[in-house]
Design a protein around this motif. Structure first.
Motif, PDB file in Angstrom:
ATOM      1  N   TYR A 260       7.377   6.542   7.589  1.00 50.38           N
ATOM      2  CA  TYR A 260       7.027   5.161   7.228  1.00 50.38           C
ATOM      3  C   TYR A 260       5.922   5.206   6.186  1.00 50.38           C
ATOM      4  O   TYR A 260       4.738   5.237   6.521  1.00 50.38           O
ATOM      5  N   GLY A 261       6.321   5.282   4.934  1.00 49.66           N
ATOM      6  CA  GLY A 261       5.344   5.262   3.842  1.00 49.66           C
ATOM      7  C   GLY A 261       5.597   4.039   2.988  1.00 49.66           C
ATOM      8  O   GLY A 261       5.906   2.969   3.512  1.00 49.66           O
ATOM      9  N   THR A 262       5.490   4.199   1.680  1.00 51.36           N
ATOM     10  CA  THR A 262       5.834   3.123   0.752  1.00 51.36           C
ATOM     11  C   THR A 262       7.234   2.615   1.079  1.00 51.36           C
ATOM     12  O   THR A 262       7.473   1.422   1.224  1.00 51.36           O
ATOM     13  N   GLY A 263       8.188   3.548   1.189  1.00 51.13           N
ATOM     14  CA  GLY A 263       9.530   3.242   1.686  1.00 51.13           C
ATOM     15  C   GLY A 263       9.699   3.902   3.042  1.00 51.13           C
ATOM     16  O   GLY A 263       8.763   4.492   3.581  1.00 51.13           O
ATOM     17  N   CYS A 264      10.906   3.795   3.592  1.00 52.88           N
ATOM     18  CA  CYS A 264      11.221   4.500   4.843  1.00 52.88           C
ATOM     19  C   CYS A 264      12.284   5.536   4.553  1.00 52.88           C
ATOM     20  O   CYS A 264      13.236   5.261   3.814  1.00 52.88           O
ATOM     21  N   PHE A 265      12.109   6.714   5.132  1.00 50.34           N
ATOM     22  CA  PHE A 265      13.022   7.802   4.824  1.00 50.34           C
ATOM     23  C   PHE A 265      13.377   8.538   6.108  1.00 50.34           C
ATOM     24  O   PHE A 265      12.530   9.209   6.695  1.00 50.34           O
ATOM     25  N   ALA A 266      14.631   8.385   6.511  1.00 49.18           N
ATOM     26  CA  ALA A 266      15.107   9.077   7.714  1.00 49.18           C
ATOM     27  C   ALA A 266      15.926  10.284   7.261  1.00 49.18           C
ATOM     28  O   ALA A 266      16.835  10.147   6.439  1.00 49.18           O
ATOM     29  N   LEU A 267      15.578  11.455   7.764  1.00 53.11           N
ATOM     30  CA  LEU A 267      16.311  12.674   7.410  1.00 53.11           C
ATOM     31  C   LEU A 267      16.767  13.402   8.661  1.00 53.11           C
ATOM     32  O   LEU A 267      16.015  13.504   9.631  1.00 53.11           O
ATOM     33  N   LEU A 268      17.993  13.901   8.580  1.00 53.34           N
ATOM     34  CA  LEU A 268      18.573  14.697   9.669  1.00 53.34           C
ATOM     35  C   LEU A 268      18.937  16.062   9.099  1.00 53.34           C
ATOM     36  O   LEU A 268      19.711  16.145   8.132  1.00 53.34           O
ATOM     37  N   HIS A 269      18.356  17.103   9.658  1.00 49.23           N
ATOM     38  CA  HIS A 269      18.679  18.460   9.194  1.00 49.23           C
ATOM     39  C   HIS A 269      20.095  18.789   9.616  1.00 49.23           C
ATOM     40  O   HIS A 269      20.466  18.570  10.775  1.00 49.23           O
ATOM     41  N   THR A 270      20.915  19.265   8.670  1.00 54.42           N
ATOM     42  CA  THR A 270      22.308  19.547   9.017  1.00 54.42           C
ATOM     43  C   THR A 270      22.660  21.023   8.851  1.00 54.42           C
ATOM     44  O   THR A 270      23.835  21.382   8.890  1.00 54.42           O
ATOM     45  N   GLY A 271      21.667  21.881   8.620  1.00 55.67           N
ATOM     46  CA  GLY A 271      21.946  23.313   8.576  1.00 55.67           C
ATOM     47  C   GLY A 271      22.447  23.799   7.227  1.00 55.67           C
ATOM     48  O   GLY A 271      22.083  23.251   6.186  1.00 55.67           O
ATOM     49  N   ALA A 272      23.334  24.801   7.242  1.00 52.86           N
ATOM     50  CA  ALA A 272      23.677  25.526   6.014  1.00 52.86           C
ATOM     51  C   ALA A 272      24.884  24.972   5.265  1.00 52.86           C
ATOM     52  O   ALA A 272      25.208  25.453   4.177  1.00 52.86           O
ATOM     53  N   ALA A 304       9.005  -0.376   2.510  1.00 55.67           N
ATOM     54  CA  ALA A 304       8.660  -0.428   3.937  1.00 55.67           C
ATOM     55  C   ALA A 304       7.166  -0.779   4.016  1.00 55.67           C
ATOM     56  O   ALA A 304       6.798  -1.948   3.959  1.00 55.67           O
ATOM     57  N   GLY A 305       6.301   0.239   4.043  1.00 54.89           N
ATOM     58  CA  GLY A 305       4.858  -0.033   4.009  1.00 54.89           C
ATOM     59  C   GLY A 305       4.477  -0.845   2.773  1.00 54.89           C
ATOM     60  O   GLY A 305       3.491  -1.589   2.792  1.00 54.89           O
ATOM     61  N   GLU A 377       8.409  -6.187  11.091  1.00 52.75           N
ATOM     62  CA  GLU A 377       9.748  -6.161  11.702  1.00 52.75           C
ATOM     63  C   GLU A 377      10.790  -5.653  10.695  1.00 52.75           C
ATOM     64  O   GLU A 377      11.705  -4.920  11.062  1.00 52.75           O
ATOM     65  N   SER A 378      10.632  -6.049   9.424  1.00 56.03           N
ATOM     66  CA  SER A 378      11.629  -5.642   8.417  1.00 56.03           C
ATOM     67  C   SER A 378      11.690  -4.118   8.289  1.00 56.03           C
ATOM     68  O   SER A 378      12.748  -3.545   8.039  1.00 56.03           O
ATOM     69  N   ILE A 379      10.537  -3.480   8.484  1.00 60.58           N
ATOM     70  CA  ILE A 379      10.499  -2.010   8.400  1.00 60.58           C
ATOM     71  C   ILE A 379      11.337  -1.422   9.539  1.00 60.58           C
ATOM     72  O   ILE A 379      12.136  -0.498   9.345  1.00 60.58           O
ATOM     73  N   ALA A 380      11.193  -2.005  10.718  1.00 59.63           N
ATOM     74  CA  ALA A 380      11.933  -1.504  11.882  1.00 59.63           C
ATOM     75  C   ALA A 380      13.427  -1.791  11.757  1.00 59.63           C
ATOM     76  O   ALA A 380      14.263  -0.941  12.068  1.00 59.63           O
ATOM     77  N   ARG A 402      11.370  11.269  15.844  1.00 67.30           N
ATOM     78  CA  ARG A 402      10.017  11.692  15.448  1.00 67.30           C
ATOM     79  C   ARG A 402       9.598  10.877  14.228  1.00 67.30           C
ATOM     80  O   ARG A 402      10.395  10.728  13.306  1.00 67.30           O
ATOM     81  N   VAL A 403       8.385  10.383  14.233  1.00 67.17           N
ATOM     82  CA  VAL A 403       7.945   9.509  13.146  1.00 67.17           C
ATOM     83  C   VAL A 403       6.664  10.039  12.498  1.00 67.17           C
ATOM     84  O   VAL A 403       5.924  10.823  13.095  1.00 67.17           O
ATOM     85  N   ASP A 404       6.434   9.593  11.269  1.00 64.14           N
ATOM     86  CA  ASP A 404       5.204   9.955  10.558  1.00 64.14           C
ATOM     87  C   ASP A 404       5.000   8.995   9.402  1.00 64.14           C
ATOM     88  O   ASP A 404       5.728   8.015   9.274  1.00 64.14           O
ATOM     89  N   GLY A 405       4.012   9.278   8.547  1.00 61.64           N
ATOM     90  CA  GLY A 405       3.731   8.429   7.389  1.00 61.64           C
ATOM     91  C   GLY A 405       2.625   7.423   7.696  1.00 61.64           C
ATOM     92  O   GLY A 405       2.303   7.161   8.865  1.00 61.64           O
ATOM     93  N   GLY A 406       2.070   6.849   6.618  1.00 61.11           N
ATOM     94  CA  GLY A 406       0.899   5.982   6.727  1.00 61.11           C
ATOM     95  C   GLY A 406       1.072   4.805   7.677  1.00 61.11           C
ATOM     96  O   GLY A 406       0.138   4.427   8.387  1.00 61.11           O
ATOM     97  N   ALA A 407       2.275   4.194   7.703  1.00 63.99           N
ATOM     98  CA  ALA A 407       2.466   3.005   8.535  1.00 63.99           C
ATOM     99  C   ALA A 407       2.833   3.364   9.979  1.00 63.99           C
ATOM    100  O   ALA A 407       2.897   2.474  10.828  1.00 63.99           O
TER     101      ALA A 407
END
Ligand code: ADP
Length: 491
Positions: A260-272, A304-305, A377-380, A402-407
């Protein structure tokens, strides 16, 4: 024991942080890097200002090293933001075109109309959208006087912010980028990890202006001693979101995070293996070690933020971003007020570059508390859209996020997120995972740590938010949001 320095050049500020060999954050310094909005939908930054802010933050944090030796450094950065500079003078031709900038909407529409968009997506894993660097480079070549010819003659260099910082840090000796950043330019073939001739032709970009692509964790050069008084080895580069994934110790397939920073970025590791999204997300390179390609599925929303920042800086209804928490919590519900912060169009999963922001459900009873709540709410809600798409793409069901970022420090937002998602939200002790990820990658490259198992042992949860909302309230909220999004769509 030696320390590790991480530089984290974000959209709103440049940060620098020091870590020790136990992964503990010892110090962090930050300097603002302002964005400029010269026209509606345009976002720029001054390239020299980015460099100076980053340099000052680094010098300030190095002054706190208390005489301990800094062994190695890593760099992470806002991605896609585009600079083109003169190889000899080092001067950028135009202000940096920031990732959020919409000036190339027409160029993207033309690519869609020409029928080339599908092939571009197949090669890059990305949607044809102004977000990515390729059309931004083309814009500079077309609008800076003489640029087209100079570029073909090899006089100009392109770089995302990682490339720009390394070039400045090494006194112009290294012109490099890493695969995670390169995978966001729309010029790299996602599978080969190299610049793709079809893409260079589609966007009219001379290969001679592109940096060398390296892995995310390898030695790329020493800093010029003029910058920090010593020559520091640079051993990691990664785009901010891929660095955050590493900073959350998500190195294995199936692990995910949302920033949750300026925008929101969800990433899922998918391997090789390179993934494909069928639900409006993009495929990208995760931070990769030499000879080991790693991939991720990513969902990004542009604002987002930044919606909270807008309330603070443009409307003046908040003194601080943190104040939004108390205001939102002062209301029993949203009162039917929704904000769709499509200030820069809508990103994943809608990809509507022409959409613009919308505030709905406003009555005379609407206060600044409603605005603050609607922004949070819009961020969520936007995150829910990303996670739903990710699960539909085969990444789920996710058991927790798992979450992180300024917001992510905003407790109202985190609880509301858990409620709307119906899943626990886990916040680590250190939400500055972007810088942390760059430090991990640099430390791994330099042999400070034995491997990812050691990094995984550093991850510490600080707080868990369990879902606790009446399903009828959740459904009503979700309906209200979807209705508001439908109204702001242009496509
Ligand atoms: P970036 O790396 O994109 O520059 P950060 O991770 O530093 O962003 O997060 C900054 C963003 O988070 C800003 O847009 C700011 O408005 C928002 N923000 C910071 N603190 C809070 C808070 N307590 N509540 C809500 N939003 C916040």
């Amino acid at each position: 024991m030696p320390l590790i320095l991480a530089l984290d050049e974000g959209t709103t500020s440049a940060r620098a942080a020091l870590y020790d060999e136990t992964g503990s954050l010892l110090a962090m310094e930050s300097r603002p890097a302002p964005c400029l909005y010269p026209q509606p939908g345009w976002v720029e930054q001054d390239g020299e200002a980015i460099w100076l802010a980053q340099c000052e933050a680094a010098r300030a944090v190095l002054a706190l090293a208390s005489g301990r030796r800094v062994a190695v450094m890593g760099i992470t950065n806002q991605r896609e933001t585009t600079l083109v500079w003169d190889r000899r003078t080092g001067r950028p031709l135009t202000p940096a075109i920031v990732w959020q900038c919409r000036r190339t909407v027409a160029a993207c529409a033309a690519l869609h109309a020409s029928g080339r968009a599908a092939e571009i997506t197949r090669r890059t894993g990305l949607m044809v959208d102004p977000y990515f660097s390729a059309t931004k480079i083309r814009w500079i070549l077309e609008h800076a006087p003489g640029a087209e010819e100079q570029a073909r003659g090899g006089d100009l260099l392109f770089g995302t912010v990682d490339t720009w910082l390394v070039w400045k840090l090494t006194g112009g000796r290294q012109h490099v980028t890493d695969v995670s950043n390169a995978s966001r330019t729309m010029l790299m073939n996602l599978e080969t990890g190299d610049w793709d001739p079809y893409l260079l032709d589609a966007f009219g970009i001379p290969r001679v202006m592109l940096p060398r692509i390296v892995s995310s964790a390898e030695y790329v050069g020493d800093t010029d001693p003029g910058n920090f008084g010593v020559a520091l080895p640079i051993a990691a580069l990664a785009g901010d979101q891929q660095a955050a994934l590493a900073g959350q110790a998500c190195f294995r397939p199936g692990l995910s995070k949302n920033t949750y920073g300026t925008g929101c970025f969800a990433l899922l590791h998918t391997g090789a293996n390179p993934p494909t999204s069928r639900h409006g997300l993009v495929a990208t390179r995760a931070a990769s070690f030499p000879q080991e390609a790693a991939y991720a599925i990513e969902g990004s929303t542009f604002v987002a933020g930044a919606a909270v920042q807008w309330l603070r800086d443009q409307l003046g209804v908040l003194r601080t971003a943190a104040e939004s928490e108390e205001l939102a919590q002062s209301l029993p519900d949203n009162g039917g007020v929704y904000l769709v912060p499509a200030f820069a169009g809508l990103g994943a999963p809608h990809w509507d570059a022409q959409a613009r922001g919308l505030l709905t459900g406003v009555t005379a009873a609407c206060t600044k508390a409603h605005l603050a709540r609607a922004a949070l709410e819009s961020i969520a809600y936007q995150t829910c859209e990303l996670i739903q798409a990710m699960e539909a793409d085969g990444g789920g069901p996710l058991t927790e996020l798992r979450v992180d970022g300024g917001a992510a420090v905003n407790n109202f937002l985190m609880q509301f997120q858990a409620d709307m998602l119906g899943k626990p939200i886990v916040r680590p002790a250190d939400v500055e995972t972007t810088a942390r990820g760059a430090a991990y990658l640099a430390g791994l490259a330099a042999g400070v740590w034995s491997g990812i198992a050691e990094i995984e042992s550093f991850w510490r949860p600080e707080r868990r938010f369990e879902p606790n909302m009446d399903p009828s309230v959740r459904d009503r909220n979700w309906e209200g949001w979807q209705e508001a999004v439908a109204r702001c769509r242009r496509r």
